[in-house]
Design a protein around this motif. Structure first.
Motif, PDB file in Angstrom:
ATOM      1  N   VAL A 121      18.294  -6.526   4.000  1.00  0.00           N
ATOM      2  CA  VAL A 121      17.797  -5.258   3.465  1.00  0.00           C
ATOM      3  C   VAL A 121      17.681  -4.281   4.624  1.00  0.00           C
ATOM      4  CG1 VAL A 121      15.803  -4.085   2.442  1.00  0.00           C
ATOM      5  CG2 VAL A 121      16.588  -6.282   1.512  1.00  0.00           C
ATOM      6  N   LEU A 122      18.185  -3.071   4.422  1.00  0.00           N
ATOM      7  CA  LEU A 122      18.176  -2.027   5.444  1.00  0.00           C
ATOM      8  C   LEU A 122      17.277  -0.883   4.985  1.00  0.00           C
ATOM      9  CD1 LEU A 122      19.387  -0.924   8.106  1.00  0.00           C
ATOM     10  CD2 LEU A 122      21.273   0.012   6.740  1.00  0.00           C
ATOM     11  N   VAL A 123      16.389  -0.419   5.878  1.00  0.00           N
ATOM     12  CA  VAL A 123      15.421   0.621   5.539  1.00  0.00           C
ATOM     13  C   VAL A 123      15.526   1.773   6.534  1.00  0.00           C
ATOM     14  CG1 VAL A 123      13.001   1.152   5.078  1.00  0.00           C
ATOM     15  CG2 VAL A 123      13.865  -1.170   4.669  1.00  0.00           C
ATOM     16  N   ALA A 124      15.719   2.993   6.014  1.00  0.00           N
ATOM     17  CA  ALA A 124      15.639   4.227   6.811  1.00  0.00           C
ATOM     18  C   ALA A 124      14.318   4.886   6.442  1.00  0.00           C
ATOM     19  CB  ALA A 124      16.813   5.149   6.484  1.00  0.00           C
ATOM     20  N   LEU A 125      13.447   5.098   7.437  1.00  0.00           N
ATOM     21  CA  LEU A 125      12.050   5.395   7.128  1.00  0.00           C
ATOM     22  C   LEU A 125      11.468   6.483   8.023  1.00  0.00           C
ATOM     23  CD1 LEU A 125       9.502   4.327   5.513  1.00  0.00           C
ATOM     24  CD2 LEU A 125       9.112   2.810   7.457  1.00  0.00           C
ATOM     25  N   ASP A 126      10.762   7.454   7.409  1.00  0.00           N
ATOM     26  CA  ASP A 126       9.843   8.301   8.156  1.00  0.00           C
ATOM     27  C   ASP A 126       8.496   8.234   7.436  1.00  0.00           C
ATOM     28  OD1 ASP A 126       9.877  10.161   6.031  1.00  0.00           O
ATOM     29  OD2 ASP A 126      11.421  11.394   6.980  1.00  0.00           O
ATOM     30  N   ARG A 127       7.565   9.127   7.768  1.00  0.00           N
ATOM     31  CA  ARG A 127       6.217   8.984   7.222  1.00  0.00           C
ATOM     32  C   ARG A 127       6.095   9.434   5.773  1.00  0.00           C
ATOM     33  NH1 ARG A 127       2.743  10.914  12.610  1.00  0.00           N
ATOM     34  NH2 ARG A 127       4.060   9.797  14.071  1.00  0.00           N
ATOM     35  N   TRP A 185       0.196   8.338   4.932  1.00  0.00           N
ATOM     36  CA  TRP A 185       1.346   7.596   5.434  1.00  0.00           C
ATOM     37  C   TRP A 185       1.258   6.118   5.065  1.00  0.00           C
ATOM     38  CZ3 TRP A 185       0.345  10.177  10.798  1.00  0.00           C
ATOM     39  CH2 TRP A 185       0.710  11.530  10.714  1.00  0.00           C
ATOM     40  N   LYS A 186       0.048   5.581   5.129  1.00  0.00           N
ATOM     41  CA  LYS A 186      -0.136   4.185   4.733  1.00  0.00           C
ATOM     42  C   LYS A 186       0.174   3.997   3.254  1.00  0.00           C
ATOM     43  CE  LYS A 186      -3.645   3.079   8.220  1.00  0.00           C
ATOM     44  NZ  LYS A 186      -5.064   2.703   8.455  1.00  0.00           N
ATOM     45  N   GLU A 187      -0.265   4.963   2.442  1.00  0.00           N
ATOM     46  CA  GLU A 187      -0.001   4.895   0.998  1.00  0.00           C
ATOM     47  C   GLU A 187       1.504   4.990   0.734  1.00  0.00           C
ATOM     48  OE1 GLU A 187      -0.950   7.552  -2.982  1.00  0.00           O
ATOM     49  OE2 GLU A 187      -2.414   7.514  -1.348  1.00  0.00           O
ATOM     50  N   ASN A 188       2.172   5.889   1.472  1.00  0.00           N
ATOM     51  CA  ASN A 188       3.623   6.032   1.304  1.00  0.00           C
ATOM     52  C   ASN A 188       4.358   4.743   1.643  1.00  0.00           C
ATOM     53  OD1 ASN A 188       3.277   8.716   0.585  1.00  0.00           O
ATOM     54  ND2 ASN A 188       3.731   9.503   2.648  1.00  0.00           N
ATOM     55  N   THR A 189       3.994   4.128   2.775  1.00  0.00           N
ATOM     56  CA  THR A 189       4.692   2.905   3.188  1.00  0.00           C
ATOM     57  C   THR A 189       4.344   1.724   2.286  1.00  0.00           C
ATOM     58  OG1 THR A 189       2.972   2.492   4.849  1.00  0.00           O
ATOM     59  CG2 THR A 189       4.993   3.567   5.589  1.00  0.00           C
ATOM     60  N   ALA A 190       3.203   1.749   1.634  1.00  0.00           N
ATOM     61  CA  ALA A 190       2.876   0.710   0.654  1.00  0.00           C
ATOM     62  C   ALA A 190       3.860   0.774  -0.512  1.00  0.00           C
ATOM     63  CB  ALA A 190       1.445   0.879   0.158  1.00  0.00           C
ATOM     64  N   ALA A 218       5.325   0.704  11.750  1.00  0.00           N
ATOM     65  CA  ALA A 218       4.146  -0.139  11.978  1.00  0.00           C
ATOM     66  C   ALA A 218       3.365  -0.332  10.681  1.00  0.00           C
ATOM     67  CB  ALA A 218       3.251   0.492  13.035  1.00  0.00           C
ATOM     68  N   TYR A 219       3.200   0.736   9.902  1.00  0.00           N
ATOM     69  CA  TYR A 219       2.505   0.615   8.614  1.00  0.00           C
ATOM     70  C   TYR A 219       3.285  -0.289   7.659  1.00  0.00           C
ATOM     71  CZ  TYR A 219      -0.410   4.610  10.026  1.00  0.00           C
ATOM     72  OH  TYR A 219      -1.280   5.440  10.673  1.00  0.00           O
ATOM     73  N   LEU A 220       4.622  -0.162   7.685  1.00  0.00           N
ATOM     74  CA  LEU A 220       5.446  -1.007   6.816  1.00  0.00           C
ATOM     75  C   LEU A 220       5.296  -2.473   7.206  1.00  0.00           C
ATOM     76  CD1 LEU A 220       7.565  -1.131   4.545  1.00  0.00           C
ATOM     77  CD2 LEU A 220       9.334  -0.937   6.298  1.00  0.00           C
TER      78      LEU A 220
END
Length: 384
Positions: A121-127, A185-190, A218-220
């Motif tokens: 699985v590949l993830v492209a992520l910002d906040r 940001w924590k809610e988004n990454t959840a 880090a949150y993810l």
């Protein structure tokens, strides 16, 4: 590597036609080139005695499925008695087009190729934003799953009335904004973590590769802790920020995958060497054959190099039996000759053994040892 995916290729009572073909579509005349390559192999198979029905079903499968994607790749096709037993896209074109018509399928190129891929699985992520891609172990032009997430930012929350004007303009207000932003940001990454878990289940992923904002990553990680997922999470360059960043992410993800596969192969080989010193493994084809015939092999190690590959004897009725002479079979009159790798892999599949490619430095053919057979190794289910 689990060899269970090869089992359907042995579900035939008659001889099997095996085709390994370069089906790359890297030029405008690729279709014509594929047609010419196949025509040559079809003539070769016909000369070996392959029936017309089997040739026709192979021809129908050439260049179809995932192999219609552009780029460099190949196909492994297997058919018997007019029935297609399997059609697989190869990550890389075979070193040379090859066809055989034997009592057993020729599966080494497919096993080697599959061992060089991992579902991931590949993830492209910002906040705030994220893209999640899921890929199977089989090469495909596009991911089998692609999802996007657009989370909340402070402006969204302020519009909803969750921030008050009095919170701004002083140090306390700035601290409140910072704390609120971190919670968002924590809610988004959840939310992203749930998408990642779904993608992992979809392809039975063996790794998660992530690129993007370090704090969001880090949150993810926190949301995908060991209680949630036990597979490794690898961080690479690239990520969110436009087409260039995503292209860079896909490139570094491929590099990361190759490194993971190399490390896994090296780990298996190190385990094999350790067990070799304690009579829990055997080296060389002659030593491996009785272990295969007794279904005692846990993991079979073979190299991809097929130069001067010898032939061995196999049994029509007992698929785990392999020997250098028909006298070693249960019925010498029911024996046949085939390439060593084809018979050894059949025995491994039928005894539920695993498989790993030998490191390149260990692949050789020694004419003075093992009767000229290709170098090989095997770990055992219990000491010899």
């Amino acid at each position: 590597m689990d060899l269970g995916f090869l089992r359907p290729l042995y579900e035939s009572d008659g001889p099997v036609a095996s085709v390994h073909l370069d089906t790359s579509r890297d030029t405008t005349d690729a279709d014509k080139k594929i047609e010419l390559r196949w025509r040559h192999l079809r003539e070769e198979l016909a000369a070996l005695g392959t029936d017309e029905a089997t040739l026709d079903v192979l021809e129908e499968a050439v260049g179809q499925g995932a192999s219609r994607a552009y780029g460099d790749h190949g196909q492994a096709l297997y058919a018997s008695g007019g029935r297609l037993l399997g059609a697989h896209t190869l990550t890389e074109p075979p070193s040379q087009d090859r066809a055989s018509f034997l009592p057993v399928p020729d599966t080494l190129p497919l096993a080697i190729d599959r061992g060089r891929r991992l579902p991931y699985v590949l993830v492209a992520l910002d906040r705030i934003h994220a893209k999640v891609f899921a890929y199977t172990a089989q090469p495909t032009h596009k991911p089998v799953m692609e999802m996007e997430n657009e989370g909340y930012d402070l402006q969204d929350i302020e519009t909803q009335g969750r921030l008050y004007p009095a919170q701004r303009g002083d140090a306390g207000g700035r601290r409140a904004d910072t704390n609120m932003a971190q919670e968002l940001w924590k809610e988004n990454t959840a939310q992203v973590a749930e998408m990642v878990r779904e993608a992992v289940r979809k392809v039975d992923a063996k790794a998660i590769i992530v690129g993007g904002d370090n704090e969001a990553i880090a949150y993810l990680r926190d949301n995908l802790g060991p209680r949630q997922l036990t597979i490794p999470i690898k961080v690479v360059a690239g990520g969110r920020g436009g087409t260039d960043a995503e292209e860079r992410l896909h490139e570094t993800a491929e590099e990361c995958l190759h490194e993971m596969i190399r490390e896994e192969r090296d780990q298996v080989f190190s385990d094999y060497q350790r067990k070799l010193a304690h009579d829990q493994a055997v080296k060389g084809t002659t030593s491996i054959l009785p272990m295969l015939s007794e279904a005692r092999v846990d993991t079979l190690l073979l190299g991809a190099d097929r130069v001067n590959e010898p032939e061995l004897w196999g049994s029509y009725y007992s698929p785990v039996l392999v020997d250098t002479s028909p006298k070693g079979l249960d019925d010498p009159d029911a024996g046949f000759k085939a390439p060593a790798s084809a018979l050894m892999l059949r025995a491994a599949v039928m005894s539920d053994a695993g498989f790993t490619e030998l490191p390149q430095t260990e692949q050789s053919v020694d004419p003075d040892a093992d009767g000229g057979t290709t170098d090989a190794g095997a770990t055992l289910r219990f000491p010899k």
